[in-house]
Design an enzyme around this catalytic site. Sequence first.
Site, mmCIF file in Angstrom:
data_model
loop_
_atom_site.group_PDB
_atom_site.id
_atom_site.type_symbol
_atom_site.label_atom_id
_atom_site.label_comp_id
_atom_site.label_asym_id
_atom_site.label_seq_id
_atom_site.Cartn_x
_atom_site.Cartn_y
_atom_site.Cartn_z
ATOM 1 N N HIS A 307 0.857 -1.183 0.000
ATOM 2 C CA HIS A 307 0.000 0.000 0.000
ATOM 3 C C HIS A 307 0.891 1.230 0.000
ATOM 4 C CE1 HIS A 307 -3.113 2.849 1.061
ATOM 5 N NE2 HIS A 307 -3.949 1.940 0.635
ATOM 6 N N ASP A 364 -8.079 -4.855 -0.005
ATOM 7 C CA ASP A 364 -8.599 -5.536 -1.186
ATOM 8 C C ASP A 364 -8.227 -6.998 -1.273
ATOM 9 O OD1 ASP A 364 -10.125 -3.561 -2.219
ATOM 10 O OD2 ASP A 364 -8.410 -2.524 -3.082
HETATM 11 N N1 ACO Z 1 4.185 -7.702 -5.055
HETATM 12 C C1 ACO Z 1 5.523 -7.756 -5.205
HETATM 13 N N2 ACO Z 1 6.347 -6.696 -5.014
HETATM 14 C C2 ACO Z 1 5.784 -5.539 -4.646
HETATM 15 C C3 ACO Z 1 4.394 -5.408 -4.466
HETATM 16 C C4 ACO Z 1 3.587 -6.541 -4.679
HETATM 17 N N3 ACO Z 1 2.261 -6.479 -4.520
HETATM 18 N N4 ACO Z 1 4.099 -4.140 -4.095
HETATM 19 C C5 ACO Z 1 5.267 -3.479 -4.051
HETATM 20 N N5 ACO Z 1 6.295 -4.336 -4.378
HETATM 21 C C6 ACO Z 1 7.728 -4.014 -4.375
HETATM 22 C C7 ACO Z 1 8.137 -3.181 -5.582
HETATM 23 O O1 ACO Z 1 8.556 -3.992 -6.649
HETATM 24 C C8 ACO Z 1 9.252 -2.360 -4.994
HETATM 25 O O2 ACO Z 1 10.386 -3.173 -4.896
HETATM 26 P P1 ACO Z 1 11.874 -2.537 -5.071
HETATM 27 O O3 ACO Z 1 12.020 -1.535 -3.978
HETATM 28 O O4 ACO Z 1 12.784 -3.698 -4.965
HETATM 29 O O5 ACO Z 1 11.876 -1.894 -6.430
HETATM 30 C C9 ACO Z 1 8.804 -2.072 -3.563
HETATM 31 O O6 ACO Z 1 7.964 -3.189 -3.231
HETATM 32 C C10 ACO Z 1 8.028 -0.770 -3.405
HETATM 33 O O7 ACO Z 1 6.951 -0.779 -4.340
HETATM 34 P P2 ACO Z 1 6.349 0.520 -5.022
HETATM 35 O O8 ACO Z 1 5.587 0.100 -6.242
HETATM 36 O O9 ACO Z 1 7.443 1.540 -5.198
HETATM 37 O O10 ACO Z 1 5.367 1.028 -3.887
HETATM 38 P P3 ACO Z 1 4.222 2.072 -4.094
HETATM 39 O O11 ACO Z 1 3.970 2.678 -2.768
HETATM 40 O O12 ACO Z 1 4.536 2.978 -5.239
HETATM 41 O O13 ACO Z 1 2.992 1.158 -4.595
HETATM 42 C C11 ACO Z 1 1.095 -0.255 -4.597
HETATM 43 C C12 ACO Z 1 1.964 0.733 -3.777
HETATM 44 C C13 ACO Z 1 0.753 0.356 -5.973
HETATM 45 C C14 ACO Z 1 -0.215 -0.496 -3.866
HETATM 46 C C15 ACO Z 1 1.900 -1.575 -4.798
HETATM 47 O O14 ACO Z 1 2.229 -2.120 -3.532
HETATM 48 C C16 ACO Z 1 1.125 -2.602 -5.629
HETATM 49 O O15 ACO Z 1 1.219 -2.558 -6.866
HETATM 50 N N6 ACO Z 1 0.392 -3.531 -4.968
HETATM 51 C C17 ACO Z 1 -0.422 -4.500 -5.677
HETATM 52 C C18 ACO Z 1 -1.705 -3.844 -6.159
HETATM 53 C C19 ACO Z 1 -2.700 -3.592 -5.025
HETATM 54 O O16 ACO Z 1 -2.970 -4.455 -4.203
HETATM 55 N N7 ACO Z 1 -3.277 -2.379 -5.042
HETATM 56 C C20 ACO Z 1 -4.315 -1.997 -4.064
HETATM 57 C C21 ACO Z 1 -3.880 -0.861 -3.253
HETATM 58 S S1 ACO Z 1 -5.058 -0.580 -2.001
HETATM 59 C C22 ACO Z 1 -6.239 0.388 -2.712
HETATM 60 O O17 ACO Z 1 -6.112 0.990 -3.739
HETATM 61 C C23 ACO Z 1 -7.473 0.399 -1.944
#
Ligand code: ACO
Length: 428
Positions: A307, A364
Site C-alpha cells: 500500500h 482488497d
Molecule cells: N508484489 C511484489 N512486489 C511488490 C508489491 C507486490 N504487490 N508491491 C510493491 N512491491 C515491491 C516493488 O517492486 C518495490 O520493490 P523494489 O524496492 O525492490 O523496487 C517495492 O515493493 C516498493 O513498491 P512501489 O511500487 O514503489 O510502492 P508504491 O507505494 O509505489 O505502490 C502499490 C503501492 C501500488 C499499492 C503496490 O504495492 C502494488 O502494486 N500492490 C499490488 C496492487 C494492489 O494491491 N493495489 C491496491 C492498493 S489498495 C487500494 O487501492 C485500496
Amino acid sequence: MSEKAELKVGDQTFELPIIEGTENEKAIDISKLRASSGLITIDPGFKNTGSTTSAITFLNGEQGILRYRGYAIEDLAEKASFLEVTYLLIYGELPNKEQYNKFTQEITHHTLIHEDIKNILDGFPSNSHPMGVLSSLVSSLTAFYPESLDPNRSSDEVDLSIKRLIAKMPTMAAWAYKNEIGHPANYPDNSLDYCSNFLKMMFAVPSAEYEVDPVIANALDKLLILHADHEQNCSTSTVRVVGSSHASLYASISAGISALWGPLHGGANQAVIEMLEAIKADGGDVAKYMAKAKDKNDPFRLMGFGHRVYKNFDPRAKIIKKAADDVLDKLGINDPILEIAKGLEEVALKDDYFVERKLYPNVDFYSGIIYRAIGIPTSMFTVMFALGRLPGWIAQWKEMRANNEPIGRPRQVYTGSNLTSFKSLDQR
Ligand code: ACO
C-alpha cells in the site's frame, strides 16, 4: 513566531513556512518557493507531496490509524450504518435521529433514474465492463439535471445534486451489471434499506421471489463503510483536480470512477480473485507465485499486497479479515481459492522480501473474498468499491469547493529537445 524551514541553494537561503495539522503532522509550504528562488520541487507520483489541507480523514500509515472526522474506523464499522457514515463525511458530524431519518428518506426518494438513462444503457453492448458503464451514466446525469453543471449554484441546489447521486448510484451500478449479463433491469424497491435495495436490484429475476439475506446486507454495509474515504488517494485526488476547474460534481465523480478502475487502485480486488483463480488453475503452487512476485524480471505482483501509505498494517484489512471469516462461516461457504489466499498470506508475512519492503495484505486482499462469497461477480468488485467511496469523493469535492482551492496544475522539469529548426516535408 511559527516554525520555519530553511532551504540552502548555493549561497542563498530561502525561508519556508511550516504548516502543522491537528494531529501534529508537519509540512513545508513550498507554494511561494518558485516566486522567490525560481525553483520547483519534483516528486513523481506525489509520494511526499501534500496537495491540500483537509478536515475529513486522518490516516497514519506507520501506526495503522484511520479516522473519518475524528471517529475511529473500528467504531464506525462496528456501530454505524453506511448512510450514517455518508452523512458524517459529507456534513462533518454524525446525524441525530431526526437528521438521519430525514436524510434516509431523501436518499430513498431519489433512487429512481430517468427512463432515458435506460436508453443510454441499452446502447452499451452486453459484456461491457460495468465500471465504464457506471462512469458514463454518472456523467450523463449532467444532461438530465443541467442545473448541476454549475457548482457555484446555491448550497441547497448543490445539496440536491449530491443526494440525487447517492440515491441513484446503486441503481446505476446494479443496472450496469444487468446490462453486462444481458438481463432486464430491476427498478428500486424503496421499502428497503440502501444495501438491501441494491442487492435486490442486482439479484432479483422476474421468474422468482428474492429475499434479501440480512447477513449479506450487513456484510455489504460494513464493506462500504471501510471504503468510504481514504484521504488524497488516486481517485480522490482526481475528483478534486477535475472539480478544481469548476467542472460539475457529476463530471468530477465520473472521472474519479475512471481513476479507481485501474488494478493498482480499486481494480485490485478484482485482480486478487483473478490471480487466486489463475494460481488454482495452475495447480495451486503458492511457492511458484511467491518466487514470481519477487523476480524483478517478472511483471507479476502479488495483488492485494502493499500500500502506498500503510507501511505497517492496513487497519481496514484487520476488520475485513474478521468480517470475511464471519460471513463465510455464517453462509457455510468452503471456497478452495480461500486456502490459496491463506497460504499466500502466511508465506508472504514471513518472507524477507515482503517484510523488508513492508508489504502487508491490504483491504482488497479480503474484500474480493467477501464479495465472491456473497455472490457479487468479479467484474462488479470495483463498482462496489466506487459505491463505497462515493461519500468520500463527494465530501472531498465539497471541501475543495468550500476552500475555494486553485485549479490543480502541477509543473514539470522539461527533458526534451532544445529549440530545433523546422524542416519542411521534402527536406526531411
Ligand atoms: N508484489 C511484489 N512486489 C511488490 C508489491 C507486490 N504487490 N508491491 C510493491 N512491491 C515491491 C516493488 O517492486 C518495490 O520493490 P523494489 O524496492 O525492490 O523496487 C517495492 O515493493 C516498493 O513498491 P512501489 O511500487 O514503489 O510502492 P508504491 O507505494 O509505489 O505502490 C502499490 C503501492 C501500488 C499499492 C503496490 O504495492 C502494488 O502494486 N500492490 C499490488 C496492487 C494492489 O494491491 N493495489 C491496491 C492498493 S489498495 C487500494 O487501492 C485500496
